[in-house]
Scaffold this active site. Sequence first.
Site, PDB file in Angstrom:
ATOM      1  N   CYS A  43       0.792  -1.458  -0.165  1.00 11.21           N
ATOM      2  CA  CYS A  43       0.112  -0.013  -0.185  1.00 11.21           C
ATOM      3  C   CYS A  43       0.769   1.177  -0.158  1.00 11.21           C
ATOM      4  O   CYS A  43       0.398   2.320  -0.229  1.00 11.21           O
ATOM      5  CB  CYS A  43      -0.828  -0.230   1.194  1.00 11.21           C
ATOM      6  SG  CYS A  43      -0.086   0.023   2.949  1.00 11.21           S
TER       7      CYS A  43
ATOM      8  N   GLN B 299       6.738  -5.848   8.940  1.00 12.60           N
ATOM      9  CA  GLN B 299       5.915  -6.234   7.710  1.00 12.60           C
ATOM     10  C   GLN B 299       6.524  -6.405   6.430  1.00 12.60           C
ATOM     11  O   GLN B 299       6.474  -7.283   5.880  1.00 12.60           O
ATOM     12  CB  GLN B 299       4.642  -5.601   7.875  1.00 12.60           C
ATOM     13  CG  GLN B 299       3.519  -6.305   6.796  1.00 12.60           C
ATOM     14  CD  GLN B 299       2.213  -5.491   6.956  1.00 12.60           C
ATOM     15  OE1 GLN B 299       1.990  -4.472   7.265  1.00 12.60           O
ATOM     16  NE2 GLN B 299       1.281  -6.062   6.088  1.00 12.60           N
TER      17      GLN B 299
ATOM     18  N   GLY C  44      -3.307   3.421   7.874  1.00 14.61           N
ATOM     19  CA  GLY C  44      -2.169   2.665   7.724  1.00 14.61           C
ATOM     20  C   GLY C  44      -1.667   2.290   9.082  1.00 14.61           C
ATOM     21  O   GLY C  44      -2.010   2.420  10.142  1.00 14.61           O
TER      22      GLY C  44
ATOM     23  N   ALA D 170      -1.027   5.409  11.180  1.00 12.42           N
ATOM     24  CA  ALA D 170      -2.474   5.730  11.897  1.00 12.42           C
ATOM     25  C   ALA D 170      -2.806   4.852  13.055  1.00 12.42           C
ATOM     26  O   ALA D 170      -3.598   5.138  14.113  1.00 12.42           O
ATOM     27  CB  ALA D 170      -3.516   5.891  10.786  1.00 12.42           C
TER      28      ALA D 170
END
Length: 441
Positions: free
Chosen positions: A50, A116, A193, A196
């Site tokens: 993303c 990640q 994301g 956030a």
Amino acid sequence: MSVLVVGMSHHSAPVTLLEKLSMDDTVQHSTTSALLERPSLSEAMIISTCNRLEVYAVTNSFHSGVEDVLGVLAETSGVPESELRNYLYVRYADAAAEHMMTVASGLDSMVVGEQQIIGQVRASYQDAAQRGTVGPGLHSLAQSALHTGKRVHTETNIDDAGASMVTLALEQAMAIMGVKDLRGKSALVLGAGAMASLSATHLGKLGVQRLVVANRTRERAERLADHARQAGVATEVVDYADRSAALRRVDIAISATASGGFTITAEDLSGPIMLADLSLPRDIDDEVTRIEGVHLVNIEYLHKQVLDGDTEDSLAHKAAEAIVAEELEAFSSQQRIREVGPAVAQLRRAANEVTESELARLRARVPSLNDEEFAAVTRAVRRVVDKLLHNPTVKIKELAASSGTVSVETALEELFGLGRSSVAVDVTQLPRLNEITTKEK
């Protein structure tokens, strides 16, 4: 043949553009196949998340490689090449290797140190390997990058840096607000994301009474809100277009969208509020601070606080960068040694061909030599050739590993073990420039 990276991330492009280039497995497969159809590219893999879209390829020409990748991305995404050029970055050779290592280590992520991304790099590499689109070049680089990322996460505390950024932002905000916690306060989080999500979690731990979440994709905002509710925080979701109205009923707002445009401007505000901008590029227009009672903490300031000096996070970041530098040097040396391997093998083959040819001529010209005598001559000649080639073949690999530009003179001395004369003279013993000029006249 060298590795090339052409990509864009939250550092260089708005979320709206990254969304257009985002690829699922099917699109990645078709795109890598299209890349390998280009004449300058022989290997390819794609990392699509993303927050980034990066094409790693092995190319026989830097300029042609960039143009070929750019052309395929334009065809796949439908975004004109002219627009893509404004946001893409390019890395080549050692710079490409360093970039993948930095990415795999989490040092290039929006949330510095997040784990990640190393899994996403591994998955992209494994998928490309299964499809047969990676060869020796990308295989060795991906393995080195994954090893580097593992070392960084194992040997440093970089994993805590992202959370520290949010913690520091809220500490600074509360200091400005003159409070020790956020009990009885309401907060707005823009974005959904990693940053956030961390912000929502920390707001909950600080006792915020009510949380409002808004994101361009409402579905992602709903998922973040569900997590907050499960943690016991009263949370509502509003449409992104309604964020201005939400700003008027909260005490603190955090924006972490990296949208490429301002999410909060002075026109959106009507009274005092505490703002925290956790995005690069910035989400909140600095002009908001001209309004009385509006305070802003942005990520440049926070990065300076976290990464400069001798704090635990800055030391972890420096340690992680040192690991990347160490692994890059090792990888680059191995690559250079591998590149000179064919030349060394060709040199030995050529020497053997000459040796056999000359021995055959000797046998024909001196037929009086019996088999035992000729065998002795053959062994002697081969020993001479082997001894002459031994030093050059060893030294050429050492020179390749050490990198740098080597002069012809130095190469000859190193390859053939020739002694180099040296002179040591005190500076006071050197003739003056005007004395040299006078003698020449």
